[in-house]
Design a protein around this motif. Structure first.
Motif, PDB file in Angstrom:
ATOM      1  N   ALA A 233      18.862  33.842  33.804  1.00 15.73           N
ATOM      2  CA  ALA A 233      19.486  33.092  32.716  1.00 15.73           C
ATOM      3  C   ALA A 233      20.352  33.981  31.834  1.00 15.73           C
ATOM      4  CB  ALA A 233      18.399  32.427  31.877  1.00 15.73           C
ATOM      5  N   HIS A 234      21.375  33.350  31.262  1.00 13.89           N
ATOM      6  CA  HIS A 234      22.362  34.046  30.437  1.00 13.89           C
ATOM      7  C   HIS A 234      22.548  33.297  29.118  1.00 13.89           C
ATOM      8  CE1 HIS A 234      26.655  34.896  29.241  1.00 13.89           C
ATOM      9  NE2 HIS A 234      26.243  36.128  29.452  1.00 13.89           N
ATOM     10  N   ASP A 235      22.794  34.048  28.040  1.00 17.43           N
ATOM     11  CA  ASP A 235      23.163  33.460  26.759  1.00 17.43           C
ATOM     12  C   ASP A 235      22.107  32.428  26.317  1.00 17.43           C
ATOM     13  OD1 ASP A 235      25.703  33.375  24.869  1.00 17.43           O
ATOM     14  OD2 ASP A 235      25.174  31.286  25.215  1.00 17.43           O
ATOM     15  N   ILE A 236      22.500  31.209  25.914  1.00 20.55           N
ATOM     16  CA  ILE A 236      21.474  30.254  25.482  1.00 20.55           C
ATOM     17  C   ILE A 236      20.594  29.805  26.635  1.00 20.55           C
ATOM     18  CG2 ILE A 236      22.855  29.446  23.525  1.00 20.55           C
ATOM     19  CD1 ILE A 236      23.094  26.755  25.097  1.00 20.55           C
ATOM     20  N   GLY A 237      21.101  29.929  27.866  1.00 19.56           N
ATOM     21  CA  GLY A 237      20.230  29.679  29.012  1.00 19.56           C
ATOM     22  C   GLY A 237      19.054  30.631  29.011  1.00 19.56           C
ATOM     23  N   GLY A 238      19.272  31.831  28.472  1.00 22.16           N
ATOM     24  CA  GLY A 238      18.175  32.779  28.334  1.00 22.16           C
ATOM     25  C   GLY A 238      17.134  32.290  27.353  1.00 22.16           C
ATOM     26  N   GLY A 239      17.587  31.678  26.258  1.00 20.04           N
ATOM     27  CA  GLY A 239      16.648  31.102  25.310  1.00 20.04           C
ATOM     28  C   GLY A 239      15.834  29.991  25.932  1.00 20.04           C
ATOM     29  N   VAL A 240      16.495  29.157  26.746  1.00 24.34           N
ATOM     30  CA  VAL A 240      15.800  28.084  27.463  1.00 24.34           C
ATOM     31  C   VAL A 240      14.744  28.676  28.391  1.00 24.34           C
ATOM     32  CG1 VAL A 240      16.079  26.183  29.106  1.00 24.34           C
ATOM     33  CG2 VAL A 240      17.820  26.563  27.340  1.00 24.34           C
TER      34      VAL A 240
ATOM     35  N   GLU B 131       9.223  35.203  38.189  1.00 20.05           N
ATOM     36  CA  GLU B 131      10.147  36.262  37.785  1.00 20.05           C
ATOM     37  C   GLU B 131      11.114  35.690  36.759  1.00 20.05           C
ATOM     38  OE1 GLU B 131      10.683  38.354  42.146  1.00 20.05           O
ATOM     39  OE2 GLU B 131      11.300  36.286  41.817  1.00 20.05           O
ATOM     40  N   LEU B 132      11.451  36.493  35.780  1.00 21.81           N
ATOM     41  CA  LEU B 132      12.353  36.056  34.714  1.00 21.81           C
ATOM     42  C   LEU B 132      13.397  37.134  34.473  1.00 21.81           C
ATOM     43  CD1 LEU B 132      13.250  34.216  32.388  1.00 21.81           C
ATOM     44  CD2 LEU B 132      11.423  35.222  30.990  1.00 21.81           C
ATOM     45  N   VAL B 133      14.636  36.814  34.816  1.00 24.64           N
ATOM     46  CA  VAL B 133      15.755  37.730  34.586  1.00 24.64           C
ATOM     47  C   VAL B 133      16.599  37.147  33.458  1.00 24.64           C
ATOM     48  CG1 VAL B 133      17.770  38.869  35.586  1.00 24.64           C
ATOM     49  CG2 VAL B 133      15.772  38.361  37.031  1.00 24.64           C
ATOM     50  N   VAL B 134      16.757  37.918  32.394  1.00 24.29           N
ATOM     51  CA  VAL B 134      17.576  37.455  31.274  1.00 24.29           C
ATOM     52  C   VAL B 134      18.727  38.425  31.062  1.00 24.29           C
ATOM     53  CG1 VAL B 134      15.908  36.045  30.040  1.00 24.29           C
ATOM     54  CG2 VAL B 134      15.864  38.500  29.731  1.00 24.29           C
ATOM     55  N   SER B 135      19.910  37.866  30.907  1.00 27.22           N
ATOM     56  CA  SER B 135      21.116  38.678  30.762  1.00 27.22           C
ATOM     57  C   SER B 135      21.849  38.291  29.485  1.00 27.22           C
ATOM     58  CB  SER B 135      22.037  38.475  31.971  1.00 27.22           C
ATOM     59  OG  SER B 135      21.422  38.942  33.159  1.00 27.22           O
TER      60      SER B 135
ATOM     61  N   CYS C 231      15.399  42.563  32.006  1.00 26.49           N
ATOM     62  CA  CYS C 231      16.543  42.377  31.114  1.00 26.49           C
ATOM     63  C   CYS C 231      17.745  43.088  31.726  1.00 26.49           C
ATOM     64  CB  CYS C 231      16.230  42.917  29.730  1.00 26.49           C
ATOM     65  SG  CYS C 231      14.800  42.151  28.933  1.00 26.49           S
ATOM     66  N   LEU C 232      18.618  42.326  32.347  1.00 26.40           N
ATOM     67  CA  LEU C 232      19.785  42.866  33.043  1.00 26.40           C
ATOM     68  C   LEU C 232      20.996  42.590  32.158  1.00 26.40           C
ATOM     69  CD1 LEU C 232      21.142  44.158  35.454  1.00 26.40           C
ATOM     70  CD2 LEU C 232      20.958  41.970  36.674  1.00 26.40           C
ATOM     71  N   TRP C 233      21.468  43.593  31.465  1.00 23.60           N
ATOM     72  CA  TRP C 233      22.335  43.413  30.298  1.00 23.60           C
ATOM     73  C   TRP C 233      23.677  44.112  30.443  1.00 23.60           C
ATOM     74  CZ3 TRP C 233      18.889  40.563  27.579  1.00 23.60           C
ATOM     75  CH2 TRP C 233      19.227  40.114  26.296  1.00 23.60           C
ATOM     76  N   GLY C 234      24.705  43.513  29.881  1.00 23.74           N
ATOM     77  CA  GLY C 234      25.972  44.202  29.696  1.00 23.74           C
ATOM     78  C   GLY C 234      25.833  45.131  28.505  1.00 23.74           C
ATOM     79  N   ALA C 235      25.949  46.422  28.729  1.00 23.16           N
ATOM     80  CA  ALA C 235      25.619  47.411  27.698  1.00 23.16           C
ATOM     81  C   ALA C 235      26.558  47.358  26.505  1.00 23.16           C
ATOM     82  CB  ALA C 235      25.644  48.815  28.306  1.00 23.16           C
ATOM     83  N   ASP C 236      27.772  46.873  26.695  1.00 20.81           N
ATOM     84  CA  ASP C 236      28.783  46.923  25.638  1.00 20.81           C
ATOM     85  C   ASP C 236      28.993  45.584  24.943  1.00 20.81           C
ATOM     86  OD1 ASP C 236      29.363  49.670  26.230  1.00 20.81           O
ATOM     87  OD2 ASP C 236      30.440  48.974  28.001  1.00 20.81           O
TER      88      ASP C 236
ATOM     89  N   ALA D  51      17.509  43.354  24.183  1.00 21.25           N
ATOM     90  CA  ALA D  51      16.905  43.519  25.507  1.00 21.25           C
ATOM     91  C   ALA D  51      15.717  44.466  25.435  1.00 21.25           C
ATOM     92  CB  ALA D  51      17.949  44.045  26.489  1.00 21.25           C
ATOM     93  N   GLU D  52      15.867  45.546  24.706  1.00 22.93           N
ATOM     94  CA  GLU D  52      14.791  46.519  24.579  1.00 22.93           C
ATOM     95  C   GLU D  52      13.594  45.920  23.840  1.00 22.93           C
ATOM     96  OE1 GLU D  52      17.079  49.471  22.635  1.00 22.93           O
ATOM     97  OE2 GLU D  52      17.939  50.282  24.502  1.00 22.93           O
ATOM     98  N   ARG D  53      13.864  45.101  22.834  1.00 25.30           N
ATOM     99  CA  ARG D  53      12.774  44.436  22.118  1.00 25.30           C
ATOM    100  C   ARG D  53      12.049  43.453  23.025  1.00 25.30           C
ATOM    101  NH1 ARG D  53      13.581  40.863  16.559  1.00 25.30           N
ATOM    102  NH2 ARG D  53      11.394  40.147  16.359  1.00 25.30           N
ATOM    103  N   LEU D  54      12.816  42.691  23.809  1.00 22.77           N
ATOM    104  CA  LEU D  54      12.224  41.750  24.761  1.00 22.77           C
ATOM    105  C   LEU D  54      11.329  42.471  25.759  1.00 22.77           C
ATOM    106  CD1 LEU D  54      14.937  39.136  25.846  1.00 22.77           C
ATOM    107  CD2 LEU D  54      12.633  38.645  25.003  1.00 22.77           C
TER     108      LEU D  54
END
Length: 281
Positions: A111-118, A132-136, A228-233, A242-245
């Motif tokens: 999930a991405h953005d508000i989809g991540g919140g969902v 498994e839960l991947v949030v970006s 947490c698969l994140w765009g670093a910038d 992401a680190e808090r999650l």
């Protein structure tokens, strides 16, 4: 694949949320039921996107796993009529209904953005159903809304000239990617909003962003393997979230350099490599 071809391969079903019967458009691809032991992977987009966001990712995952890629309520080719809630609370209810309609009692979520919140809400409320839960670059805690989206929720959006709307919203994609944006991506992201119904739905989606729906999550209730698969910038949803999650869920973080908010577009190969490695464990 362009957005028209993507939409042509969507299916629809009806879900009931808050007493409203609403159509949900989704793609269902991959090995036939029973052909794979792993649970299906469900991809969730955010705002102001739709399932086409996953055009370069979901089909690749579908080579090995069943994938389901819905348009959230009020987005893409799902119901857009005025008069129903589009908040992530309502989207969580939609997801639950959709999975029940498809007979899926165990899934992995990407999930991405508000989809991540969902996805985070769903995983916290149904820990036995998410492996498994991947949030970006996901909304979480008090990381949202952002000013651009809040402003789209103002009444003036419903009366904005379409060429102005196209320039305004299009800039989020054309200027929000790392390097030169793919015109096919920008055109596809804009397509659902460039009608009277779509324009109004965009305003309703934007005004439905409610921070309380992620501050109230009991993150410690999530038992899925979290990545947490994140765009670093990203300046909209910083990697600090992401680190808090990861700390609160026992998960892990991979931050992709040269990746902004649309990390799966900016770093498609790196994103796919990291996602595959996680899903294949």
């Amino acid at each position: 694949m362009n957005h028209e071809d993507w939409a042509a391969e969507q299916e629809t079903t009806t879900v009931t949320v808050d007493g409203h019967d609403l159509s949900v458009a989704y793609r269902d691809d991959g090995p036939e039921s029973g052909a794979a032991d792993d649970p299906p992977v469900v991809f969730l987009h955010g705002i102001p996107t739709w399932s086409f966001l996953w055009r370069n990712v979901a089909p690749a995952v579908a080579e090995d796993r069943r994938v389901v890629v819905p348009d959230l309520l009020g987005y893409g080719n799902s119901a857009m009529a005025d008069g129903f809630d589009r908040s992530i609370r309502a989207q969580e209810a939609m997801l639950d209904e959709l999975l029940s309609a498809l007979g899926l009692d165990r899934v992995s979520l990407v999930a991405h953005d508000i989809g991540g919140g969902v996805a985070l809400r769903y995983a916290a409320h149904h820990p036995d159903r998410v492996d498994e839960l991947v949030v970006s670059n996901a909304v979480c805690y008090d990381s949202w809304p952002v000013e651009f989206i809040s402003n789209l929720g103002l009444p003036k959006t419903t009366e904005m000239a379409f060429d102005e709307l196209e320039d305004h919203v299009g800039s989020v994609f054309s200027q929000g990617t790392y390097g030169e944006a793919d015109p096919e991506f920008v055109e596809g992201m804009l397509a659902p909003w460039l009608s009277e119904e779509g324009r109004t739905s965009l305003a309703r989606c934007a005004v439905a962003t409610n921070t309380n729906h992620t501050t109230e999550i009991e993150y410690g209730e999530i038992s899925a393997d979290v990545f947490c698969l994140w765009g670093a910038d990203d300046v909209l949803q910083s990697v600090a979230y992401a680190e808090r999650l990861a700390d609160d869920t026992g998960g892990e973080v991979t931050a992709l350099d040269e990746g902004y908010h649309w990390v799966m577009e900016d770093r498609t190969d790196g994103y796919m490599t990291a996602l595959r490695e996680f899903l294949d464990r």
